[in-house]
Scaffold this motif. Structure first.
Motif, short mmCIF file in Angstrom:
data_model
loop_
_atom_site.label_atom_id
_atom_site.label_comp_id
_atom_site.label_asym_id
_atom_site.label_seq_id
_atom_site.Cartn_x
_atom_site.Cartn_y
_atom_site.Cartn_z
N LEU A 67 0.81 -1.22 0.00
CA LEU A 67 0.00 0.00 0.00
C LEU A 67 0.84 1.28 0.00
CD1 LEU A 67 -2.78 -1.03 2.56
CD2 LEU A 67 -2.92 -1.00 0.06
N LYS A 68 2.14 1.16 0.13
CA LYS A 68 2.99 2.35 0.15
C LYS A 68 2.81 3.13 -1.16
CE LYS A 68 7.69 4.02 0.95
NZ LYS A 68 7.22 4.99 1.97
N GLY A 69 2.51 4.43 -1.02
CA GLY A 69 2.32 5.30 -2.16
C GLY A 69 0.92 5.23 -2.78
N LYS A 70 0.04 4.37 -2.24
CA LYS A 70 -1.31 4.22 -2.78
C LYS A 70 -2.27 5.23 -2.17
CE LYS A 70 -0.06 0.61 -5.18
NZ LYS A 70 0.07 0.70 -6.64
N LYS A 71 -3.40 5.40 -2.85
CA LYS A 71 -4.45 6.30 -2.36
C LYS A 71 -5.43 5.50 -1.50
CE LYS A 71 -5.47 7.45 -6.59
NZ LYS A 71 -6.15 8.10 -7.77
N ILE A 72 -5.61 5.96 -0.26
CA ILE A 72 -6.49 5.24 0.67
C ILE A 72 -7.65 6.12 1.10
CG2 ILE A 72 -5.17 5.91 2.74
CD1 ILE A 72 -5.84 3.07 3.85
N SER A 73 -8.82 5.51 1.24
CA SER A 73 -10.00 6.20 1.76
C SER A 73 -10.39 5.54 3.07
CB SER A 73 -11.16 6.11 0.76
OG SER A 73 -12.31 6.75 1.29
N PHE A 74 -10.12 6.23 4.18
CA PHE A 74 -10.59 5.76 5.48
C PHE A 74 -12.07 6.14 5.63
CE2 PHE A 74 -6.00 6.25 6.36
CZ PHE A 74 -5.74 5.01 6.95
N THR A 75 -12.76 5.51 6.57
CA THR A 75 -14.16 5.86 6.80
C THR A 75 -14.28 7.23 7.44
OG1 THR A 75 -14.78 3.53 7.02
CG2 THR A 75 -16.29 5.16 7.94
N SER A 76 -13.67 7.41 8.60
CA SER A 76 -13.63 8.71 9.28
C SER A 76 -12.58 8.62 10.37
CB SER A 76 -14.99 9.07 9.89
OG SER A 76 -15.20 8.37 11.11
N PRO A 77 -12.05 9.77 10.84
CA PRO A 77 -11.00 9.74 11.87
C PRO A 77 -11.46 9.19 13.22
CG PRO A 77 -11.08 11.87 10.75
CD PRO A 77 -12.32 11.14 10.37
N THR A 78 -12.78 9.02 13.40
CA THR A 78 -13.31 8.52 14.67
C THR A 78 -13.78 7.07 14.59
OG1 THR A 78 -15.53 9.36 14.18
CG2 THR A 78 -14.03 10.83 15.38
N SER A 79 -13.76 6.50 13.40
CA SER A 79 -14.29 5.14 13.21
C SER A 79 -13.32 4.09 13.75
CB SER A 79 -14.54 4.90 11.72
OG SER A 79 -14.88 3.55 11.48
N GLY A 80 -13.86 3.12 14.49
CA GLY A 80 -13.01 2.05 15.01
C GLY A 80 -12.46 1.18 13.90
#
Length: 317
Positions: free
Chosen positions: A158-171
């Motif tokens: 995943l190094k250098g890849k584009k990631i979409s997290f859910t939200s900064p508060t999501s477990g």
């Protein structure tokens, strides 16, 4: 009757009346206190339960009202529904504006810290791989060149890849995956994500994080395992995705009860809530948040994985 005798009888009557009044207060007061009633108004106190809005939940007020009416009947006392997000729920417990709350694991830790409210019940879903725990999953397009696995090498891709997290508060959509990256020594903490990934974005919800991958806006998204289906995405969309890497043991949401609730009342409340597991009542529970069952848990043990993940990610509860 002479004046002295009348005077003596009058004094005796006053004393006797006072003794009777005192004795009545001594008898009624403790009984009312034990029942959480006031001597002047012998009515049961209202139990207030916070039902936070969650992604995928609809018509929550109607569904929560059905649950509170059931609990009120079981407990033979008023039960009222209160609504707000997890932050508002914790504050309501802290300020004694609520007695009970359905909470995520992180918010339950906060409720324990600020309100001394403990978690007693955890939710179970049919699509939780661990019953009352579930997986956080890194998801990529089905035809991605990234190879699925459960090793550090899998995440190194995943190094250098584009990631979409859910939200900064999501477990499952942030805290646990970041903790895993730290544990694998790929990042040092949550503030160093940009040094590993080519781009970091937040979908704001499971469905939006997954849509970023489906639309080619991100190479990978991080969500809960149960988000790979309805109501978050369609079966057709799910068929175009696959799990790259998974993290087991994310604690399910649960029910916290404030310490101001007496042990006796707490036990009665838990027993009433567990009756929602019975076939005749189960639809009331399932309608709320898609949970199929409530189970008793040791709150501290249940929340420990979230506590550790927060520490690893460099975050506070």
């Amino acid at each position: 009757m002479n004046k002295q005798l009348k005077f003596g009888i009058g004094i005796a009557s006053i004393i006797l009346a006072g003794v009777v009044a005192v004795n009545i207060r001594q008898i009624v007061g403790p009984i009312a206190s034990a029942l959480k009633l006031s001597p002047a108004n012998a009515q049961a106190q209202t139990i207030k339960i916070v039902f936070p809005t969650r992604s995928g939940s609809t018509d929550l007020q109607t569904k929560a009202k059905a649950v509170t009416e059931f609990l009120s009947k079981e407990l033979q006392q008023p039960v009222e529904a209160v609504f707000g997000d997890d932050t508002a729920a914790v504050e309501a417990l802290r300020a004694n504006r609520a007695d009970v709350a359905f909470l995520s694991s992180r918010s339950a830790l906060k409720a324990k810290e600020l309100a001394n409210a403990s978690l007693y019940l955890a939710e179970v879903r049919s699509n939780y791989s661990g019953g009352h725990t579930y997986k956080s999953v890194f998801v990529v397009p089905k035809n991605s060149s990234l190879k699925s696995g459960q090793s550090k090498d899998t995440l190194t891709q995943l190094k250098g890849k584009k990631i979409s997290f859910t939200s900064p508060t999501s477990g499952s959509g942030f805290i646990f995956p970041v903790a895993e990256l730290v544990q694998q020594k790929l990042v040092s903490d949550r503030d160093r994500l940009n040094g590993f990934f080519g781009q970091v974005t937040y979908g704001g919800s499971y469905d939006k994080a997954l849509q970023a991958v489906l639309k080619g806006q991100a190479d990978v998204a991080v969500v809960s395992e149960y988000a790979l289906g309805s109501p978050y995405i369609t079966a057709a969309e799910a068929s175009n995705l696959r799990v790259l890497y998974s993290i087991a043991g994310v604690p399910a949401h649960g029910i916290s009860i404030d310490d101001d609730v007496s042990v006796g009342d707490r036990n009665k409340l838990i027993a009433a809530m567990l009756k929602l597991n019975q076939p005749a009542n189960n639809q009331l529970l399932t309608a709320l948040y898609n949970s199929t069952k409530l189970v008793k848990v040791n709150g501290d043990a249940h929340l420990q994985p979230t506590k550790v993940a927060l520490q690893q990610a460099g975050m506070k509860p």
